[in-house]
Design an enzyme around this catalytic site. Structure first.
Site, PDB file in Angstrom:
ATOM      1  N   GLU A 217       0.822  -1.221   0.000  1.00 58.60           N
ATOM      2  CA  GLU A 217       0.000   0.000   0.000  1.00 58.60           C
ATOM      3  C   GLU A 217       0.850   1.262   0.000  1.00 58.60           C
ATOM      4  O   GLU A 217       0.704   2.123   0.847  1.00 58.60           O
ATOM      5  CB  GLU A 217      -0.945   0.004   1.208  1.00 58.60           C
ATOM      6  CG  GLU A 217      -2.000  -1.082   1.174  1.00 58.60           C
ATOM      7  CD  GLU A 217      -3.067  -0.809   0.126  1.00 58.60           C
ATOM      8  OE1 GLU A 217      -3.312   0.373  -0.182  1.00 58.60           O
ATOM      9  OE2 GLU A 217      -3.629  -1.795  -0.380  1.00 58.60           O
ATOM     10  N   ASP A 218       1.759   1.355  -0.970  1.00 60.61           N
ATOM     11  CA  ASP A 218       2.541   2.578  -1.184  1.00 60.61           C
ATOM     12  C   ASP A 218       3.573   2.867  -0.108  1.00 60.61           C
ATOM     13  O   ASP A 218       4.114   3.957  -0.077  1.00 60.61           O
ATOM     14  CB  ASP A 218       1.619   3.802  -1.324  1.00 60.61           C
ATOM     15  CG  ASP A 218       1.000   3.859  -2.696  1.00 60.61           C
ATOM     16  OD1 ASP A 218       1.513   3.156  -3.574  1.00 60.61           O
ATOM     17  OD2 ASP A 218       0.022   4.595  -2.869  1.00 60.61           O
ATOM     18  N   ALA A 219       3.832   1.913   0.770  1.00 61.81           N
ATOM     19  CA  ALA A 219       4.908   2.159   1.729  1.00 61.81           C
ATOM     20  C   ALA A 219       6.240   1.948   1.026  1.00 61.81           C
ATOM     21  O   ALA A 219       6.299   1.377  -0.064  1.00 61.81           O
ATOM     22  CB  ALA A 219       4.782   1.219   2.909  1.00 61.81           C
ATOM     23  N   GLY A 369       4.925   7.905  -0.895  1.00 63.54           N
ATOM     24  CA  GLY A 369       4.751   6.787   0.021  1.00 63.54           C
ATOM     25  C   GLY A 369       5.385   7.103   1.351  1.00 63.54           C
ATOM     26  O   GLY A 369       6.124   8.077   1.505  1.00 63.54           O
ATOM     27  N   ARG A 401      -1.148   2.843 -11.905  1.00 65.24           N
ATOM     28  CA  ARG A 401      -0.904   4.277 -12.032  1.00 65.24           C
ATOM     29  C   ARG A 401      -0.229   4.640 -13.354  1.00 65.24           C
ATOM     30  O   ARG A 401      -0.226   5.803 -13.746  1.00 65.24           O
ATOM     31  CB  ARG A 401      -0.051   4.759 -10.871  1.00 65.24           C
ATOM     32  CG  ARG A 401      -0.678   4.507  -9.526  1.00 65.24           C
ATOM     33  CD  ARG A 401       0.047   5.312  -8.478  1.00 65.24           C
ATOM     34  NE  ARG A 401       0.414   4.491  -7.333  1.00 65.24           N
ATOM     35  CZ  ARG A 401      -0.387   4.180  -6.350  1.00 65.24           C
ATOM     36  NH1 ARG A 401      -1.625   4.631  -6.363  1.00 65.24           N
ATOM     37  NH2 ARG A 401       0.011   3.439  -5.351  1.00 65.24           N
TER      38      ARG A 401
END
Lengths: 600, 374
Positions: A217-219, A369, A401
């Protein structure tokens, strides 16, 4: 017969509309008319609109005549030598500004090769359609437009080197990157905007891979070794100020170390950093509660009796102290005067911010992130040549994206770092990815940028080839240190006796309507009551009139203001907010009575 | 029936239709012990399926409908081809049903037909009979003679024939509707208004256009469609009472999406199931999944009073006995003032007012009370 409007006002008619329009344009190009004039021939309405007003958005274009731009190689050479300037070209009619209305009559070519006899103008550079921030995104033509927007928005929040005179400035909320770098992959705009004088990021080695789910999740995962070597360290500056105000009657505030008999004196420990002038000394490490600027003020109301009958000091304490959760080192102290001649003290606090879990980072492609894990250098995956990535970026961030430029920049950065040169990533006419890949191959790496990596913990070779490259990463100003907040007990509001709101006031975290519903849905009756106990109060209620009674603590006796002492008064527990609303109803002339009943 | 004596013992604890199901589906060769076991298992399953006392079914229903509701679209869908036939769906429709608003934004009927007609017999004629036709749809020519002050109209003969009409009938309709003299001149109708001013002439012309010719009023569009080898008629606009009275209509399956109309024509029980069907339709059309029991509860609440009440401050909420509960949901001042004027008493018997006073709520674990022996 076409109507002519000047600044939307009808002025007359003209027979040959097209000729009239051309004449105005010619005059403007010859500089006999000011270059600010724009003219449109609206063929549908058969009208000529001449505009000279302010507030029209206009943009410059190269003038094209008979399929060829007026600008020549001669012009270019003169420009290079500095014999010509932009405004000379405008004056000569080589470049002209069009507003949105005149653009309707123009046919603009994107590239010189596209020019035909019908074209009237040529784009100076295709990059012109982008603004300053968007032009700073390398290979922007390979990104989805929304990502381009996000990318340029993110850059505005990046920590960098915002002004060279920062040591003598007293700006609020300043973040400075410790070791900013010039990006390896640049665009034309980086040169135009002199980005090398105020850079705001660092070139780091990025591998696109997952690692034990810590970059879901974008970390992102950061290399502890890189941080120890100074990656993305920044300083946070915050000035505090205090003024010696003057009051009526010749009384003034005084910046000093407050005496112990001052009203509201904190404790000796809180004033320990203050020097004789009442201001903290530079390079002191202060924590929350420590006084930075000591100050006393004259009493608020002279009429207050207890302030008269004491002969000693009746001044109030009004020092500036560090708020809850704040810490830092005193960076700079400034004592000056303001316009009214009042003494003014500034203290600027500095706090070093080393990247920690929760800090926000982004590439220049809207791929922001938050740090999910800081991995020891020894546990990081490594390549055969001993390279460990500084950052692990999750591959799941790419497909949906469609930030292809993110990947191209990764290759470009790798080539630039290996070849020791800057890569031109200007949107629409940067270096092509094919060229970059060929050059990478020539430098002895796999053409597609992937490398064989080894598990940092076990040393085993990863089955998949990992895409590794170098790219420009930005640290954003949103850091957990400024946002982290929790509370068990703390301040309450005076009116409702409920917890205060917001981090600044050390507030509580609200359990709202919908959260309350979940307790009800579970049937957790007593747990719900306990959660809402924050403003629980014990109130004496008169059984005969149903009004809230009074308890006399001295006599330990309750009485009802209406019915007197000889009535039954019982204590009940309820929320203070309800007691408050009962009082408010009463002030409106609605008497809400409380009837008591035995619970059992 | 075999082993009937065993069933007797369960008549008090199991619903009739479950016992009936078991009786009908028992295999022929079944012994007493097996029947006993079947009944015992059924009883345990039934007891386990029951909601416990004090379970907050209302809140759970609200959450179960509300959470998927956040994912619903705000779009109305358009039927391709047919002019202006669109349907409100998604959140707007859900709000419309639950608020029990007076009339739906897009009223619709599904008219099922009786035996010969549902195979397509005279389907066009039937559709025309249902659709409201106004005179303007039949007129092919219009002219106003200002000098002699008369209006002439020429009806379209083919369209007249479609509707079983002729020029004489039109004459009567206009005379009846407008109280003016109409003369027939060949295939023209000449109307001579009493008032001869030009503006009056125009007014009359507009009125003529709106003269009712045939069909059911308020049904603006009809669309015969084939659904599973049967013809049905979908309409825009509803008129349940009149449609049900038509002899070619199947009155059992024909419905409308106007809940209030169903309540007035067929009664409250029909309205209750109409609410359920309509809510379910919206939820399914969005590809969401909500257990029907939550919707049943909402429909029950809306219909308990015998009238259809919306989940609004005028409907269900206004029925609450607690002043504080009513005041906590919109327009608090109104409720507090009214309560103060009439000296209302709040017994604090439901959830929200106990939350306000920070008392244990009488639900879930807060419901059971201690009772002393003797």
């Amino acid at each position: 017969m076409a109507d002519v409007y000047v600044n939307s006002k009808f002025v007359g008619t003209v027979d040959n509309a097209e000729g009239f329009k051309k004449q105005i344009i010619e005059e403007r190009r010859k500089s006999t008319l000011p270059y600010l004039v724009n003219v449109q021939h609206n063929e549908k309405e058969d009208a000529i609109y001449v505009e000279t007003t302010k507030g029209r958005a206009r943009r410059p274009l190269l003038v094209v005549r008979e399929g060829k731009p007026i600008i020549t190689d001669h012009h270019m050479k003169q420009l290079e030598r500095g014999e010509l300037t932009w405004s000379d070209l405008v004056k000569q009619g080589v470049i002209e500004y069009l507003d949105s209305a005149e653009e309707e009559n123009a046919l603009v070519a994107f590239y010189e090769s596209e020019l035909t006899m019908d074209h009237t103008h040529l784009e100076i550079s295709p990059l012109d359609i982008l603004g300053l921030c968007s032009s700073l995104v390398p290979f922007g033509d390979f990104n989805q437009s929304t990502r381009l927007n996000a990318g340029s928005k993110n850059q505005k929040q990046a920590i960098g080197f915002y002004a060279a005179n920062y040591p003598v400035r007293m700006d609020m909320d300043v973040n400075l990157l410790e070791t900013p770098q010039v990006p390896v992959v640049q665009t034309m705009m980086h040169k135009v905007a002199e980005y090398d004088k105020h850079p705001s990021g660092q070139n780091i080695v990025v591998a696109i891979m997952t690692y034990k789910g810590y970059n879901m999740e974008d970390a992102i995962i950061l290399n502890k070794g890189a941080i120890d070597r100074g990656l993305a360290r920044s300083f946070y500056y915050r000035p505090s100020t205090s003024e010696e105000l003057r009051y009526t009657g010749g009384l003034t505030d005084e910046i000093c170390v407050p005496d112990k008999d001052v009203k509201g004196y904190k404790s000796e420990k809180d004033y320990r950093f203050l020097e004789d002038d009442g201001i903290i000394s530079p390079e002191c490490k202060a924590k929350e509660g420590d006084v930075i600027i000591g100050k006393t003020s004259p009493p608020r109301f002279l009429s207050s009796m207890d302030e008269y009958n004491l002969t000693s000091n009746t001044r109030r304490e009004s020092s500036v102290a560090l708020a809850h959760g704040e810490k830092g080192t005193v960076d700079f102290v400034l004592v000056t005067e303001n316009e009214e001649g009042n003494k003014l003290a500034y203290v600027r606090m500095r706090d070093q911010r080393i990247p920690e879990i929760g800090d926000k980072f982004t590439s220049r492609h809207g791929q922001k992130g938050v740090i999910g894990l800081i991995l020891p250098h020894t546990d990081m995956p490594f390549s055969a040549s001993g390279i460990t990535p500084d950052l692990l970026f999750s591959p799941h961030g790419v497909p949906s994206r469609m930030t292809i430029a993110h990947l191209i920049e990764l290759v470009g950065g790798k080539v630039g770092a290996l070849a020791g040169r800057h890569i031109d990533g200007t949107t629409f006419d940067g270096e092509t990815s094919d060229d970059l890949r060929k050059e990478l191959l020539g430098l002895g790496f796999r053409e597609n940028g992937s490398e064989t990596l080894y598990n940092g913990v076990t040393g085993e070779q990863f089955e998949a080839k990992i895409f590794v490259g170098s790219m420009y990463y930005l640290k954003l100003k949103h850091m957990v240190a400024n946002k982290l907040h929790s509370r068990a007990r703390g301040p309450i509001q005076l009116l409702t006796r409920q917890p205060t709101e917001g981090r600044a006031k050390e507030g509580g975290l609200r359990l709202g309507e919908m959260e309350k519903d979940t307790f009800v849905a579970h049937g957790a009756s007593l747990l719900l009551k306990e959660r809402f106990d924050s403003d629980n109060t014990v109130v004496p209620v008169c059984e005969s009139c149903g009004m809230i009674a009074v308890h006399n603590d001295f006599k330990n006796q309750s009485y009802c203001p209406v019915c007197g002492e000889n009535v039954e008064i019982n204590n009940i527990e309820l929320s203070y907010a309800f007691k408050l609303i009962v009082d408010e109803f009463r002030s409106l002339g609605i008497n809400m009575k409380i009837k008591l009943e035995n619970k059992y | 029936m075999a082993h009937e004596e065993l069933f007797k013992g369960y008549e008090q604890t199991l619903p009739e239709h479950i016992l009936k199901d078991i009786r009908e589906n028992l295999p022929d060769k079944v012994n007493k012990a097996e029947v006993k076991e079947i009944l015992e298992i059924t009883q345990t399953e039934f007891d386990a399926a029951l909601v416990d006392a004090g379970e907050a079914v209302g809140i759970v229903a609200a959450e179960s409908i509300g959470e998927p509701g956040t994912q619903m679209t705000l779009n109305t869908f358009h039927f391709a081809g047919v002019a202006e036939m669109n349907v409100t769906t998604g959140l707007p429709r859900l709000i419309e049903i639950l608020d029990a608003s007076a009339a739906p934004k897009t009223p619709m009927m599904e008219i099922y037909l009786k035996a010969p007609y549902n195979k397509g017999k005279d389907i066009k004629k039937i559709a025309h009979k249902i659709k409201e036709t106004k005179l303007k749809e039949l007129i092919s020519e219009f002219s106003i003679n200002v000098l002699e002050s008369w209006i002439a109209i020429v009806p379209d003969k083919k369209k007249l024939a479609d509707l079983d009409m002729d020029i004489a009938k039109i004459k009567k309709l206009i005379e009846k509707g407008l109280k003016v003299n109409v003369e027939i001149d060949d295939d023209k109708l000449i109307i001579k208004p009493k008032d001869e001013t030009l503006s009056e002439m125009h007014k009359i012309k507009e009125k003529i256009k709106g003269v009712y010719v045939s069909g059911l009023k308020t049904i603006n569009h009809v669309l015969p469609i084939k659904r599973e080898d049967e013809f049905i008629i979908v309409t825009a606009g509803t008129k349940l009472q009149d449609v049900l009275e038509l002899d070619f209509v199947d009155p059992i399956r024909t419905t409308t999406n106007d809940v209030k109309e169903i309540a007035s024509v067929l009664g409250i029980e029909a309205a209750r199931s109409a609410i359920m069907i309509e809510v379910l339709k919206v939820i399914n059309s969005q590809g969401l999944n909500v257990d029907i029991r939550h919707i049943m509860l909402v429909a029950d609440i809306m219909c308990v009073s015998g009238l259809v009440n919306g989940i609004t401050r005028y409907g269900v909420v206004s029925e609450k006995s607690s002043v504080l509960a009513r005041a906590s949901f919109e327009t608090p001042l109104k409720h507090i003032i009214a309560a103060a004027l009439s000296g209302e008493e709040d017994k604090l018997t439901s959830v929200i007012e106990n939350v306000m006073l920070n008392q244990p709520i009488p639900s879930g674990t807060g419901l059971p009370k201690l009772m002393m022996k003797d």
